[in-house]
Every structure is written in C-alpha cells, then in structure tokens.
Scaffold this active site. Structure first.
Site, PDB file in Angstrom:
ATOM      1  N   ARG A  87       0.843  -1.195   0.000  1.00  0.00           N
ATOM      2  CA  ARG A  87       0.000   0.000   0.000  1.00  0.00           C
ATOM      3  C   ARG A  87       0.879   1.245   0.000  1.00  0.00           C
ATOM      4  O   ARG A  87       2.093   1.173   0.186  1.00  0.00           O
ATOM      5  CB  ARG A  87      -0.904   0.022   1.235  1.00  0.00           C
ATOM      6  CG  ARG A  87      -0.143   0.047   2.544  1.00  0.00           C
ATOM      7  CD  ARG A  87      -0.975   0.530   3.707  1.00  0.00           C
ATOM      8  NE  ARG A  87      -0.293   0.301   4.974  1.00  0.00           N
ATOM      9  CZ  ARG A  87       0.690   1.055   5.478  1.00  0.00           C
ATOM     10  NH1 ARG A  87       1.129   2.103   4.785  1.00  0.00           N
ATOM     11  NH2 ARG A  87       1.240   0.768   6.643  1.00  0.00           N
ATOM     12  N   ASP A  90       3.448   5.158   5.066  1.00  0.00           N
ATOM     13  CA  ASP A  90       4.629   4.689   5.785  1.00  0.00           C
ATOM     14  C   ASP A  90       4.225   3.586   6.766  1.00  0.00           C
ATOM     15  O   ASP A  90       3.538   2.646   6.405  1.00  0.00           O
ATOM     16  CB  ASP A  90       5.314   5.874   6.491  1.00  0.00           C
ATOM     17  CG  ASP A  90       6.798   5.642   6.724  1.00  0.00           C
ATOM     18  OD1 ASP A  90       7.132   4.905   7.664  1.00  0.00           O
ATOM     19  OD2 ASP A  90       7.627   6.192   5.979  1.00  0.00           O
ATOM     20  N   THR A  92       2.423   1.933  10.218  1.00  0.00           N
ATOM     21  CA  THR A  92       1.302   2.086  11.146  1.00  0.00           C
ATOM     22  C   THR A  92       1.144   0.828  11.971  1.00  0.00           C
ATOM     23  O   THR A  92       1.790  -0.191  11.721  1.00  0.00           O
ATOM     24  CB  THR A  92      -0.002   2.459  10.410  1.00  0.00           C
ATOM     25  OG1 THR A  92      -0.949   2.950  11.365  1.00  0.00           O
ATOM     26  CG2 THR A  92      -0.605   1.264   9.693  1.00  0.00           C
ATOM     27  N   ALA A 174      -7.773   2.730   9.204  1.00  0.00           N
ATOM     28  CA  ALA A 174      -7.742   2.145  10.545  1.00  0.00           C
ATOM     29  C   ALA A 174      -8.139   3.238  11.538  1.00  0.00           C
ATOM     30  O   ALA A 174      -7.397   4.210  11.729  1.00  0.00           O
ATOM     31  CB  ALA A 174      -6.354   1.611  10.865  1.00  0.00           C
ATOM     32  N   CYS A 190       3.214   6.761  10.622  1.00  0.00           N
ATOM     33  CA  CYS A 190       3.123   7.337   9.270  1.00  0.00           C
ATOM     34  C   CYS A 190       4.375   8.116   8.900  1.00  0.00           C
ATOM     35  O   CYS A 190       4.374   8.915   7.965  1.00  0.00           O
ATOM     36  CB  CYS A 190       1.876   8.214   9.124  1.00  0.00           C
ATOM     37  SG  CYS A 190       0.353   7.346   9.508  1.00  0.00           S
TER      38      CYS A 190
END
Length: 234
Positions: A87, A90, A92, A174, A190
């Site tokens: 995806r 950064d 998570t 999320a 992130c």
C-alpha cells in the site's frame, strides 16, 4: 455500473491471512474487468471488509524501515508481527480495539479519481466522529483524519493507506476506537515526527461501542459513494 458493495465483517483475523484474502478479491475483480472487454454485460464486484487484527506493524512500499523502533526480538516480546506491504503510506499499527476497513472497489463503478476516493474515505470517518460530538479534519498533505490541525496539539485518530491498480482498490483505513495507544510508541506513526495519536476512547473518556461505530461508518460510506450495501457474511 455496479454500485452494489458486498459487505463482510471478518471479525478478528491474522493480518497476513487477511492480506491474502484481499489479494484474492482484488485479482477476481481484475479478471472480471478483463472479461468485460469481450462481454460488456459482465459486472465487476465491489467489497467492503471490516476486520480487527492481532498486534501488527505494517510498512508501506515507500516507507522507511527506521520508523519501526523495535528489534525482531522486541517485536516477539510484545506479541506483535511486522509486514512490509504494497500500500501507500509509511508505517502504522493495527490491533485490538481498532476498526480496520478494507474497501476493495472497482472505481470505474463509481468515479475514476484516487484523490476523490481518499477524500471520501476521510469524509466517512469525519462524519462518523461528528455523531459523537468529535470535530475532526484533514491535514494538508497528510492523508487521514486529525484533531487540532496546525496547533501543537495535532493528533491523528484515523490512518489511511491504499493501493490501486486498473482502478481497483485495496487496503484502506484504521480508526482508533478503544485501542491501546502504547503500541504506537514503538513507531514513528506514518513517518511523521512530533505528532500524537489518539482514540475515540481517549477523546470521549469512555469505552465506545465498536459495532455502533462500524454501522455509522458504513452508513456514511454508502451515502458518499451512492452505494448499495449487500450483506455477504458467510
């Protein structure tokens, strides 16, 4: 254009197992799109998955591994896993008490605009939180949903990261509901330094009914995307 969206709540499920399932649905839709070239009457499917993951850290394809502040041994001690995935975004964290939503859509059924797609996902969360009296907003240049943007108290409540190919999406958002925020201390969320992470439980100072939140998100998603939600749970 097929605006029906098959909805599945997967409950608590391993991250890799769910990722594989997303890839399976994604590939199915891509194959439908290829077949549609020969037979325009074929409809492409759309899905919306809810899931709660055991403790896991995921790093986007352009993310920096140094934003994970734990060694392999420390990950093991915390009972957490780690995956580098396909995806955007950064690093998570996903875990219990967090609502994770994965829309796997053929955007040609809705609109072919990734920027608009992300803004609509953010809007679904913003509208949901507003129902709880929580005023959130977007942060310019930083995907997701935030409180107090532009102040020293800026904090993120919902992270987002998607993949799209041939106008088919996967991954998603999320939302921190009753999640243990301590797990975010082990990463630079992130890849953004100096900004905090929060949850509905912290902001409202009480436990929140996650099933109720899920229904509200789904309602706003349906309205924004002019979609028809079809329960596809087994």
């Amino acid at each position: 254009m097929n605006k029906k969206v098959k909805f599945q709540d997967l409950g608590s499920k391993d991250y890799k197992e769910t990722w594989d399932y997303q890839e399976e649905l994604f590939a199915r839709i891509v194959q439908q799109k290829i077949a549609k070239r020969e037979n325009p009457t074929i409809e492409t499917d759309n899905y919306f998955l809810y899931v709660e993951h055991p403790h896991v850290y995921t790093l986007g394809k352009s993310g920096d591994f140094s934003n994970l502040l734990l060694s392999e041994k420390q990950l093991e001690e915390k009972g957490a896993s780690f995956y580098k995935i396909n995806r955007g975004g950064d690093i998570t964290y996903h875990g219990p008490g967090q609502i994770v939503g994965y829309p796997i859509l053929d955007l040609e059924n809705f609109f072919t605009d990734i920027h608009k797609y992300l803004r609509f996902l953010e809007e679904a969360i913003i509208l949901t939180l507003a129902e709880y009296g929580l005023k959130t907003e977007r942060s310019p240049g930083e995907t997701g949903v935030w409180f107090d943007v532009g102040t020293p108290f800026a904090r993120k409540i919902c992270a987002m990261g998607v993949r799209a190919s041939r106008w088919v999406t996967m991954h998603g958002f999320a939302l921190n509901v009753n999640v243990d925020l301590g797990y975010f201390d082990n990463i630079i969320p992130c890849g953004i330094r100096g900004k905090a992470v929060t949850s509905m439980q912290v902001e409202l100072n009480k436990q929140v009914n996650e099933e109720e939140v899920k229904q509200k998100i789904l309602k706003h998603f349906q309205t924004l995307f002019l979609a028809s939600i079809i329960n596809d749970n087994c």
